[in-house]
Motif scaffolding. Structure first.
Motif, PDB file in Angstrom:
ATOM      1  N   UNK A   1      -3.112  -5.180  -1.315  1.00  0.00           N
ATOM      2  CA  UNK A   1      -2.079  -5.019  -1.212  1.00  0.00           C
ATOM      3  C   UNK A   1      -1.116  -3.584  -1.671  1.00  0.00           C
ATOM      4  N   UNK A   2      -1.593  -3.899  -3.188  1.00  0.00           N
ATOM      5  CA  UNK A   2      -0.812  -2.601  -4.058  1.00  0.00           C
ATOM      6  C   UNK A   2      -1.859  -0.755  -2.901  1.00  0.00           C
ATOM      7  N   UNK A   3      -2.734  -1.387  -3.338  1.00  0.00           N
ATOM      8  CA  UNK A   3      -3.600  -0.122  -2.320  1.00  0.00           C
ATOM      9  C   UNK A   3      -3.135   0.224  -1.078  1.00  0.00           C
ATOM     10  N   UNK A   4      -3.816  -0.325  -0.357  1.00  0.00           N
ATOM     11  CA  UNK A   4      -3.447  -0.218   0.981  1.00  0.00           C
ATOM     12  C   UNK A   4      -1.690  -0.587   1.726  1.00  0.00           C
ATOM     13  N   UNK A   5      -1.204  -0.948   1.290  1.00  0.00           N
ATOM     14  CA  UNK A   5       0.197  -1.643   1.889  1.00  0.00           C
ATOM     15  C   UNK A   5       1.392  -1.371   0.707  1.00  0.00           C
ATOM     16  N   UNK A   6       1.601  -0.477   0.078  1.00  0.00           N
ATOM     17  CA  UNK A   6       2.768  -0.496  -1.315  1.00  0.00           C
ATOM     18  C   UNK A   6       3.157  -1.773  -1.384  1.00  0.00           C
ATOM     19  N   UNK A   7       2.087  -3.032  -1.849  1.00  0.00           N
ATOM     20  CA  UNK A   7       2.498  -4.220  -1.484  1.00  0.00           C
ATOM     21  C   UNK A   7       3.074  -5.166  -0.680  1.00  0.00           C
ATOM     22  N   UNK A   8       3.125  -4.418   0.186  1.00  0.00           N
ATOM     23  CA  UNK A   8       3.741  -5.430   1.559  1.00  0.00           C
ATOM     24  C   UNK A   8       2.598  -6.002   1.754  1.00  0.00           C
TER      25      UNK A   8
END
Length: 219
Positions: A104-111
């Motif tokens: 989530x942190x790497x691909x979706x900025x934590x979202x």
């Protein structure tokens, strides 16, 4: 073997009308303050009760109300495992939660992505988990088939007997009245959790007793 019949459409509509009135407060009972917390709570709830998940996560969420994917990564897998050690399959679940937090942190900025395909690509997230997320966060009429929904849908006569949860999901989505579709699985879960329990269901006090086929019920 005697063929088990289903209740008809009119009876099905009446079942959900009554249950909707009986459980107006039916909703997801997993503690969460943001989308990420709901996601990990649902992952942790697999083969565990919501009550046990809430008990494990409550101290963490009180200490860190906005606990996020970045916070879990900073905490580390081992420390998170200590938080959830009372939950069944804790080591595997801690590993999955840590991995999905990194994704989530790497691909979706934590979202948390609110698309089924992207959700189901995450470690520990299957169809049922995705259904819960899409229902709770997007208000979509998904049907998350847990042990309560599986039991009640067959016991009442909403679907034919089967162990195939995808088949149960598909049949329920066809039969549930549209106006109750978004809350239907929460309604069935509440009725199964607090009234139509696995052993010794309270049939004599049940508001849908006159409609229920009582498949498999013995007293």
């Amino acid at each position: 073997m005697k063929e088990v019949k289903l209740i008809n459409k009119k009876q099905c509509d009446e079942v959900f009308k009554i249950l909707f009135q009986t459980w107006p407060q039916a909703q997801c009972e997993l503690l969460h303050n943001n989308h990420f917390q709901l996601l990990i709570a649902v992952v942790l709830s697999a083969q565990a009760t919501d009550k046990s998940v809430n008990k494990a996560l409550e101290p963490l969420l009180q200490q860190s109300p906005f606990f996020s994917a970045a916070d879990l990564i900073e905490m580390g897998e081992e420390s998170f495992l200590k938080v959830i050690k009372s939950i069944g399959l804790a080591p595997t679940k801690a590993r999955n939660c840590f991995k999905l937090a990194k994704i989530l942190q790497e691909k979706y900025l934590g979202d948390v992505p609110l698309e089924r395909e992207k959700l189901e690509e995450l470690p520990g997230v299957g169809r049922k988990t995705a259904n819960v997320i899409l229902n709770v966060l997007c208000n979509l009429p998904t049907m998350a088939v847990d042990t309560h929904v599986e039991r009640l849908s067959q016991r009442i006569g909403l679907v034919l007997q089967t162990k195939d949860r995808l088949k149960i999901e598909e049949e329920l989505l066809k039969r549930v009245p549209q106006k109750y579709a978004v809350k239907a699985h929460h309604i069935l879960i509440f009725h199964g959790r607090y009234h139509c329990v696995a052993r010794k269901p309270k049939c004599e006090l049940c508001p849908i007793e006159h409609l229920c086929l009582k498949v498999g019920v013995t007293h």
